[in-house]
Design a protein around this motif. Structure first.
Motif, short mmCIF file in Angstrom:
data_model
loop_
_atom_site.label_atom_id
_atom_site.label_comp_id
_atom_site.label_asym_id
_atom_site.label_seq_id
_atom_site.Cartn_x
_atom_site.Cartn_y
_atom_site.Cartn_z
N PRO A 1 0.81 -1.22 0.00
CA PRO A 1 0.00 0.00 0.00
C PRO A 1 0.85 1.27 0.00
N ARG A 2 0.27 2.34 -0.57
CA ARG A 2 0.88 3.67 -0.46
C ARG A 2 0.55 4.16 0.94
N ALA A 3 1.50 4.01 1.83
CA ALA A 3 1.18 4.14 3.25
C ALA A 3 2.05 5.15 3.97
N THR A 4 1.58 5.58 5.13
CA THR A 4 2.31 6.48 6.00
C THR A 4 3.46 5.75 6.66
N ASP A 5 4.62 6.38 6.74
CA ASP A 5 5.75 5.79 7.44
C ASP A 5 5.38 5.52 8.89
N ARG A 6 5.70 4.33 9.38
CA ARG A 6 5.25 3.95 10.72
C ARG A 6 5.89 4.78 11.82
N PHE A 7 7.08 5.30 11.60
CA PHE A 7 7.71 6.12 12.64
C PHE A 7 7.11 7.53 12.68
N LYS A 8 6.69 8.02 11.52
CA LYS A 8 5.95 9.29 11.49
C LYS A 8 4.60 9.11 12.17
N TYR A 9 3.96 8.01 11.88
CA TYR A 9 2.68 7.66 12.53
C TYR A 9 2.88 7.61 14.05
N ALA A 10 3.92 6.92 14.48
CA ALA A 10 4.18 6.76 15.92
C ALA A 10 4.41 8.10 16.59
N ALA A 11 5.15 9.00 15.94
CA ALA A 11 5.43 10.31 16.53
C ALA A 11 4.13 11.06 16.80
N ASN A 12 3.18 10.99 15.89
CA ASN A 12 1.92 11.69 16.04
C ASN A 12 1.00 11.03 17.06
N VAL A 13 0.96 9.71 17.07
CA VAL A 13 0.12 8.99 18.04
C VAL A 13 0.65 9.19 19.46
N VAL A 14 1.96 9.08 19.64
CA VAL A 14 2.56 9.27 20.96
C VAL A 14 2.32 10.69 21.46
N ALA A 15 2.51 11.68 20.59
CA ALA A 15 2.27 13.07 20.97
C ALA A 15 0.84 13.26 21.44
N THR A 16 -0.10 12.64 20.75
CA THR A 16 -1.51 12.73 21.13
C THR A 16 -1.76 12.08 22.48
N SER A 17 -1.15 10.92 22.71
CA SER A 17 -1.35 10.21 23.97
C SER A 17 -0.78 10.96 25.16
N LEU A 18 0.20 11.83 24.92
CA LEU A 18 0.83 12.60 25.99
C LEU A 18 0.17 13.96 26.20
N SER A 19 -0.81 14.27 25.35
CA SER A 19 -1.52 15.55 25.47
C SER A 19 -2.39 15.56 26.73
N SER A 20 -2.55 16.72 27.32
CA SER A 20 -3.37 16.84 28.53
C SER A 20 -4.86 16.71 28.23
N SER A 21 -5.26 16.97 26.99
CA SER A 21 -6.67 16.83 26.61
C SER A 21 -6.77 16.24 25.20
N PRO A 22 -6.47 14.95 25.08
CA PRO A 22 -6.48 14.31 23.76
C PRO A 22 -7.89 14.11 23.24
N PRO A 23 -8.06 13.98 21.93
CA PRO A 23 -9.39 13.69 21.37
C PRO A 23 -9.80 12.26 21.70
N ALA A 24 -11.09 12.00 21.69
CA ALA A 24 -11.59 10.64 21.92
C ALA A 24 -11.14 9.71 20.79
N TRP A 25 -11.23 10.22 19.56
CA TRP A 25 -10.76 9.48 18.38
C TRP A 25 -9.71 10.33 17.70
N PHE A 26 -8.57 9.74 17.38
CA PHE A 26 -7.51 10.44 16.66
C PHE A 26 -7.30 9.73 15.33
N TRP A 27 -7.59 10.44 14.25
CA TRP A 27 -7.46 9.87 12.91
C TRP A 27 -6.08 10.22 12.37
N TYR A 28 -5.32 9.19 11.95
CA TYR A 28 -4.00 9.49 11.40
C TYR A 28 -3.55 8.36 10.48
N GLY A 29 -2.93 8.75 9.36
CA GLY A 29 -2.43 7.80 8.39
C GLY A 29 -3.03 8.08 7.03
#
Length: 288
Positions: A218-246
């Motif tokens: 697949p023409r896909a998002t790099d997994r380390f770029k994906y991880a950087a965004n997901v981790v940043a969201t998980s460390l946020s003080s008020s993260p969204p209920a659903w985080f769409w990324y990729g």
């Protein structure tokens, strides 16, 4: 405070080499958390050892394996866990009508019941830390992506279980985030690359297309770029209920929000060449 209370701990399941889990646990370590990875008991952990990441064996389908992990984490963290990422998962590619139900039961045991077991046994650690639970979902749980009916069902179940979990954990100041993942460059498809349609399948006219589908890159998002965004969201003080990324998530989110329930049907009909199947079926019907 003791060193353990000052240190934040992130536990990620399913950290085999080449997957999303490995990228996520690497990113947590890079950000200064004590990252804890899990791999299957028979799986290589050399990549984690080389990276200096703490790891333990885990089979999320086995209650005793989860309990053994809990004991190890208790000793390591003192009974606190700031972040739990339920990432362990497998794929199963097949038409809905040709589904091997036994294979799908195993997939549900990993993709859905695995996170349930983890939360069942680790919720006290997470509540103590006022932590975060992250469930790795998929756009497959949103749109009717062909040949993925069973996999899509596991992700849809995970999404909606997580919705209720989020509300139930709110009184304890625990946040629950569902990641709606687009296409991410991992090796999750490798175990399905050999799969073929069974003899006599109504989808036989698309047998060659199906072979190409399971072998696709697949023409896909790099997994380390994906991880950087997901981790940043998980460390946020008020993260969204659903985080769409990729890859493709922007388009899919728009149409899921504003389109009808059948908004994707005509596009998927074209993408998967269902006109060819329809024509072959009509010709077969006339012949018989």
């Amino acid at each position: 405070m003791s060193p353990k209370q000052n240190q934040k701990f992130a536990l990620v399941t399913g950290c085999g080499q080449g997957g999303i889990g490995e990228a996520l646990v690497t990113e947590y370590k890079r950000r200064g958390l004590h990252a804890i990875a899990t791999v299957l008991p028979h799986e290589s952990s050399e990549h984690l050892a080389k990276a200096g990441i703490t790891f333990f064996p885990l089979d999320v389908t086995q209650e005793m394996s989860v309990l053994e992990l809990k004991a190890s984490v208790q000793e390591l963290t003192g009974g606190r866990l700031d972040i739990l990422v339920n990432c362990a998962g497998i794929a199963y590619t097949m038409t809905a009508v040709d589904t091997d139900v036994v294979a799908v039961q195993r997939m549900f045991d990993i993709n859905v019941f695995g996170p349930m077991r983890m939360v069942r046994h680790f919720h006290d650690f997470i509540i103590l830390a006022r932590g975060v639970i992250v469930n790795i979902g998929s756009i497959g749980g949103i749109i009717p992506y062909l040949y993925g009916a069973s996999y899509n069902a596991t992700k849809a179940a995970l999404h909606h279980w997580g919705n209720t979990l989020r509300v139930e954990m709110a009184p304890f100041d625990v946040r629950v985030i569902t990641i709606i993942s687009g296409e991410v460059s991992t090796n999750i498809l490798k175990n399905d690359a050999h799969r073929e349609l069974p003899n006599g399948s109504y989808y036989a006219p698309l047998a060659e297309e199906f072979k190409q589908h399971v072998k696709r890159t697949p023409r896909a998002t790099d997994r380390f770029k994906y991880a950087a965004n997901v981790v940043a969201t998980s460390l946020s003080s008020s993260p969204p209920a659903w985080f769409w990324y990729g890859s493709y998530t922007g388009t899919f989110r728009f149409w899921d929000t504003f389109g009808s329930r059948t908004a994707w049907d005509s596009s998927l009909f074209k993408w998967f060449n269902l006109a060819k199947l329809k024509k072959a079926h009509e010709a077969s019907t006339k012949k018989n």
